[in-house]
Design an enzyme around this catalytic site. Structure first.
Site, PDB file in Angstrom:
ATOM      1  N   HIS A  42     -77.235  99.466 -22.201  1.00 55.95           N
ATOM      2  CA  HIS A  42     -75.993  99.220 -21.544  1.00 55.95           C
ATOM      3  C   HIS A  42     -75.980  98.939 -20.242  1.00 55.95           C
ATOM      4  CE1 HIS A  42     -71.587 100.099 -22.185  1.00 55.95           C
ATOM      5  NE2 HIS A  42     -71.590 100.751 -20.928  1.00 55.95           N
ATOM      6  N   TYR A  91     -67.135  98.667 -10.758  1.00 57.59           N
ATOM      7  CA  TYR A  91     -68.270  97.703 -10.105  1.00 57.59           C
ATOM      8  C   TYR A  91     -67.946  97.200  -8.747  1.00 57.59           C
ATOM      9  CZ  TYR A  91     -69.372  97.605 -15.018  1.00 57.59           C
ATOM     10  OH  TYR A  91     -69.738  98.104 -16.539  1.00 57.59           O
ATOM     11  N   ARG A  95     -71.468  94.452 -25.346  1.00 59.68           N
ATOM     12  CA  ARG A  95     -71.828  96.024 -25.664  1.00 59.68           C
ATOM     13  C   ARG A  95     -72.521  95.725 -26.797  1.00 59.68           C
ATOM     14  NH1 ARG A  95     -66.091  95.959 -25.571  1.00 59.68           N
ATOM     15  NH2 ARG A  95     -65.227  97.395 -23.735  1.00 59.68           N
ATOM     16  N   LYS A  98     -63.819  96.768 -28.795  1.00 57.41           N
ATOM     17  CA  LYS A  98     -63.134  97.931 -28.972  1.00 57.41           C
ATOM     18  C   LYS A  98     -61.512  97.704 -29.300  1.00 57.41           C
ATOM     19  CE  LYS A  98     -66.014 101.084 -26.161  1.00 57.41           C
ATOM     20  NZ  LYS A  98     -65.981 102.039 -25.176  1.00 57.41           N
ATOM     21  N   ARG A 104     -75.674  95.387 -19.657  1.00 59.63           N
ATOM     22  CA  ARG A 104     -74.063  95.020 -19.471  1.00 59.63           C
ATOM     23  C   ARG A 104     -73.400  95.273 -17.892  1.00 59.63           C
ATOM     24  NH1 ARG A 104     -68.904  94.676 -22.470  1.00 59.63           N
ATOM     25  NH2 ARG A 104     -67.436  96.307 -21.321  1.00 59.63           N
ATOM     26  N   HIS A 140     -62.405  95.215 -21.034  1.00 57.80           N
ATOM     27  CA  HIS A 140     -61.740  96.297 -20.606  1.00 57.80           C
ATOM     28  C   HIS A 140     -60.494  96.360 -20.892  1.00 57.80           C
ATOM     29  CE1 HIS A 140     -65.177  97.247 -17.451  1.00 57.80           C
ATOM     30  NE2 HIS A 140     -65.677  97.795 -18.932  1.00 57.80           N
TER      31      HIS A 140
END
Length: 298
Positions: free
Chosen positions: A242, A277, A151, A174, A245, A268
């Site tokens: 983004h 995806y 990211r 994250k 990515r 994730h």
């Protein structure tokens, strides 16, 4: 306690404890401020005890101001986090408001760029940069996004301690979760070229990617460099940092990577975030079919 003091504590929690990106911090603090001012709240206990009805009324007022489903869902997510933080501060158990559901939001399919386009973008940010070293900096960042799936906030949070880069890199994503990502030679070489050209010291505990005056680089500067490059190449507005990515994930999936491995590489929290995806790859196959099948071309 004043509203300002409450927001300062919330901001510190997001920045330090949760390591949220600057964009997320700004959005979450602004959302919390709107709630406090709208309901006249000025202490953690009142926030922890806020009712479902008050939250629904506040969000209904926001909808009346013109925000859509996506923004409403984001605001509700931010408010849930804020209320949970208030419960932690006061030792309040539960929190019925955390069970509120936001509007259904249809997930869009990411638009990946091709490998050649990713390379061209990295070359173009160097060609359109005001200085050679900043061009190498921006190219290194874009290649980290495309070549390692970072990211933009993760790339900009790297410090000089990662130098010299090896074959893998530990990334903090994250929720302060760490993961290990492999680095292909072109990415390592781009970062090394930037490090050699950078006129500012790259101290171990300071940001790796520097702004023009030696401070930490902002996401906005990377986005502007990308915008200049895509305009020069005649690429659509969807070609954002983004999107690189997204392209990393799409191309790996197309090459045979399994979803679980891809989930780990992207950082994730749930497999559901990675499964989008598969739709991207299916869309690419359908496009190839339509362009190649003789009946589709008639």
């Amino acid at each position: 306690m004043s509203v300002s003091a409450l927001l300062d504590q919330w901001r510190d929690h997001l920045e330090i404890a949760r390591r949220r990106s600057p964009h997320t911090v700004r959005a979450y603090v602004a959302t919390a401020e709107r709630l406090l001012l709208a309901l006249g709240l000025s202490d953690w206990q009142a926030i922890a005890n806020i009712s479902n009805r008050d939250i629904r009324g506040h969000l209904a007022a926001r909808r009346a101001e013109g925000i859509g489903n996506v923004s409403t869902a984001r605001e509700l997510s931010a408010l849930k986090s804020f209320i949970a933080f208030a419960c932690e501060q006061t030792g309040t158990e539960g929190g019925t408001d955390l069970r509120l559901r936001g509007p259904r939001v249809k997930k869009g399919v990411p638009r990946p760029v091709t490998p050649d386009e990713a390379t061209n973008l990295a070359d173009m940010v160097m060609a359109t940069s005001a200085a050679e070293w900043t061009g190498k900096r921006d190219a290194a960042i874009l290649l980290l996004l495309y070549g390692a799936g970072l990211r933009i906030a993760e790339a900009l949070s790297l410090t000089g301690a990662v130098l010299p880069l090896g074959e893998t890199l530990v990334v903090t994503g994250k929720g302060n979760k760490q993961r290990v990502v492999p680095l292909i030679p072109v990415v390592r070489e781009a970062v090394a070229a930037y490090a050699q050209a950078c006129p500012h010291p790259l101290d171990g505990d300071k940001a790796l990617f520097k702004g023009a005056r030696g401070g930490s680089l902002s996401q906005g500067m990377v986005q502007k460099a990308m915008a200049r490059a895509r305009k020069a190449l005649g690429m659509p507005d969807s070609a954002t940092p983004h999107a690189l990515r997204h392209s990393f994930a799409t191309h790996l999936l197309g090459a045979g990577a399994d979803l679980r491995s891809l989930q780990e590489l992207l950082g994730h929290a749930s497999l559901g975030s990675t499964q989008i995806y598969t739709k991207v790859d299916a869309a690419r196959m359908l496009e190839a079919y339509r362009s190649a099948h003789p009946r589709e071309r008639d």
